[in-house]
Design a protein around this motif. Structure first.
Motif, short mmCIF file in Angstrom:
data_model
loop_
_atom_site.label_atom_id
_atom_site.label_comp_id
_atom_site.label_asym_id
_atom_site.label_seq_id
_atom_site.Cartn_x
_atom_site.Cartn_y
_atom_site.Cartn_z
N CYS A 1 36.31 25.90 23.71
CA CYS A 1 35.97 24.61 23.43
C CYS A 1 34.99 24.21 22.57
O CYS A 1 34.42 23.18 22.61
CB CYS A 1 36.52 23.77 24.49
N GLN B 1 34.98 23.11 31.20
CA GLN B 1 35.87 21.96 30.24
C GLN B 1 37.33 22.40 30.29
O GLN B 1 38.29 21.60 30.58
CB GLN B 1 34.67 21.84 28.73
N CYS B 2 37.49 23.50 29.81
CA CYS B 2 38.73 23.64 29.53
C CYS B 2 39.21 24.89 30.42
O CYS B 2 40.29 25.69 30.14
CB CYS B 2 38.43 24.40 27.74
N CYS C 1 35.19 27.95 32.30
CA CYS C 1 34.44 26.66 31.51
C CYS C 1 34.97 26.04 32.17
O CYS C 1 35.96 25.54 32.68
CB CYS C 1 35.25 27.17 30.58
N CYS D 1 31.30 27.96 25.60
CA CYS D 1 32.78 28.49 25.39
C CYS D 1 33.81 29.72 24.71
O CYS D 1 33.11 28.26 23.39
CB CYS D 1 33.50 27.35 26.24
ZN LIG Z 1 35.95 25.44 27.30
#
Ligand SMILES: [Zn+2]
Ligand SMILES: [Zn+2]
Ligand SMILES: [Zn+2]
Length: 576
Positions: A413, A323-324, A321, A410
């Motif tokens: 998140c 983002q995280c 992911c 995900c």
């Molecule tokens: Zn994530």
């Protein structure tokens, strides 16, 4: 804290050095030069720690310890430390094992002596606070309900001996690499992160982890939760093997505070690769067979690959992911337009007459099929229409496509990721290379030229003292000096082919030759663990280099095998 220390040692050089070293650190030191003196001093005074040379005149160190301990009964006595050439032999001996709290191997390492003496005194203080006076340590484990502890193994326990911010006296004893400890018994649920305490203390990382809770999974060496008292063969095997391999660890690794080096030691002792298993509990979807968070294990292992100590083997490919950084992604087929996973598969029809193609639903008029473009009815499959394939149609937005898109959600998140954006991450198992295994057994000397820095802790005691006085002369009167550190490129190879004894003999001969050809009596030749040293008082390092090359070549000439001597030259500047 100032301690009272007895040093029983017959060599005047050694006891002077020990006295100087320990006094400098603020301790009060008494000297005994034979066994009878030592016993008398122990009876008369109250010491925190007594260092007993194993070979003392009149009465050896073991006799002194045995008699004194017997006389003392349950009374608190000083910590007794043996100094011996054969540390493992002494500890294998039941008398030695019971009568000494610690064994210091010769040649003595100046820093180790100070550390061990101070740690032992500290352990004595802690024991006085922790345990009723009747209980002796080490060896006798506290009363406990775990049946595993009644099998005669000497375990450190979580949380009895090791906690996140605290080590017991026994744990500190074990962190001195005391071979009398067998493993770490996990008695209460613990996270891998909490077990970080094991890596922060020295030497504990090399003890096998026996998990009585059964919750630690792969990170333990033995899941003992289902082990019955009768079925302990496997446990014996793991502990026995780990013990033997732990004894082979080089001191550099055993006492290393570098997590990567500890990991090498750990893999060597377990005789297993660093191996991942699928683990839905982890953001990485895998966890490794060590008591380390996956991210930490991977970071260290990758760095060790760079150093050539580990090599990778492919395990699996995941997506990350963006983002995280989680690998816990839910994979699904979804609409190319609105990302909805609510897709229906529909047959689509091809009307030959007008060449229109579309989902069957557009043709459906009750029981009949009517072309939405030309309004003719479709009656005969294969004659006026056919079904060339299927389409995916989005229930949410109606978008139709021949293939669905693949996307990720995900789980950590909640973010959405297109499959072509989520970067892949490959997960590996990591195996010790020959060099990695060699490093575990031979320490930094194996890496030879890789570690150019001279480490003070490596130097024999005698040399440290001589260096101190040379440095003083340099500071007072600018008298230069040169220290040459010799190591042997072919040590491992010769030891493997002809035995360590042969190598030692040839090395001795080489040093003897070198000693004879040195011009000045002021030159000092000292043999260390894996290196030899020559300290040349009054010579400039730069000028000495070329001469020494010739000396080495000459000393090497008559040897029966090529030990590959290499040397580094240090001068006053290196000790600034
Ligand atoms: Zn994530
Ligand atoms: Zn048509
Ligand atoms: Zn859609």
């Amino acid at each position: 804290m100032a301690r009272r220390i007895l040093v029983a040692e017959d060599s005047p050089t050694t006891h002077e050095i020990l006295k100087m070293l320990l006094s400098q650190r603020g301790h009060h030191v008494d000297i005994a030069t034979d066994g009878e003196q030592a016993l008398a001093a122990l009876r008369q005074n109250s010491y925190d720690v007594a260092l007993l040379d194993f070979h003392l005149p009149r009465m050896d160190g073991l006799q002194v310890a045995t008699i004194f301990r017997r006389e003392a009964g349950d009374r608190k006595i000083p910590k007794l430390i043996a100094i011996t050439l054969d540390a493992e032999g002494l500890l294998a001996h039941p008398e030695g094992c019971h009568n000494f709290d610690h064994v210091l191997p010769k040649p003595l390492d100046i820093y180790e002596v100070a550390r061990v003496v101070e740690d032992q005194a500290e352990i004595a203080d802690m024991e006085a606070r922790e345990a009723p006076p009747a209980e002796k340590s080490p060896g006798s484990a506290a009363v406990s309900r775990s049946p595993l502890e009644s099998l005669g193994h000497n375990f450190l326990t979580w949380p009895g001996d090791i906690q996140a911010g605290h080590l017991s006296a026994r744990a500190i004893q074990a962190s001195l690499a005391d071979p009398r400890f067998d493993g770490i018994l996990i008695k209460e649920p613990v996270s891998v992160e909490d077990l970080g305490a094991i890596w922060r203390a020295k030497a504990l990382f090399s003890l096998p982890i026996v998990d009585a809770t059964g919750l630690l999974g792969h990170a333990s060496d033995v899941d003992a939760s289902k082990l019955t008292a009768r079925d302990t063969t496997y446990l014996e095997q793991v502990l026995g093997k780990a013990h033997d391999r732990r004894m082979k660890l080089d001191r550099d690794v055993r006492f290393s505070e570098d997590l990567g080096e500890q990991l090498i030691g750990r893999l060597f002792v377990a005789d297993q690769p660093l191996a991942p298993t699928y683990d839905p509990q982890s953001k990485w979807l895998v966890s490794y067979n060590v008591a380390l968070a996956t991210a930490v294990a991977v970071r260290e292992a990758e760095a060790l690959c760079e150093r050539g100590l580990l090599r990778r083997e492919f395990f699996d490919r995941f997506h990350v992911c963006p983002q995280c950084d989680s690998l816990r992604l839910h994979v699904r087929e979804e609409c190319r337009q609105c990302h909805s996973p609510q897709l229906e598969e529909e047959q689509y029809l091809h009307h030959f007459r007008c060449a229109y193609q579309g989902p069957e639903r557009e043709f459906r008029r009750g029981d009949r099929l009517v072309c939405p473009k030309c309004r003719y009815e479709l009656t005969h499959f294969g004659f006026d229409y056919d079904r060339p394939g299927s389409m995916v149609v989005c229930d949410a937005c109606g978008h139709a496509a021949s293939e669905p898109a693949v996307g990720f959600v995900c789980l950590d998140c909640g973010g959405h990721v297109d499959s072509d954006i989520a970067p892949p991450r490959d997960i590996y198992s990591y195996h010790l290379t020959d060099q990695g295994a060699g490093f575990a057994e031979h320490g930094h000397s194996l890496l030879g030229t890789a570690s150019h820095a001279l480490r003070f802790a490596d130097l024999p005691l005698e040399l440290v003292v001589a260096l101190n006085s040379a440095a003083k002369k340099y500071n007072d009167a600018q008298v230069p000096f040169t220290l040459i550190s010799l190591h042997y490129r072919n040590e491992k190879e010769i030891a493997a082919q002809h035995g360590a004894r042969t190598f030692a003999k040839v090395r001795d001969l080489f040093i003897e030759n070198l000693r004879t050809s040195l011009s000045s009596d002021a030159d000092l030749v000292v043999s260390g663990h894996s290196r030899d040293f020559v300290l040349m008082a009054g010579s400039e390092p730069e000028e000495t280099k070329a001469d020494f090359d010739l000396l080495v070549a000459a000393a090497e000439k008559t040897l029966r095998c090529d030990i590959g001597p290499e040397f580094q030259v240090f001068g006053p500047g290196d000790f600034a």
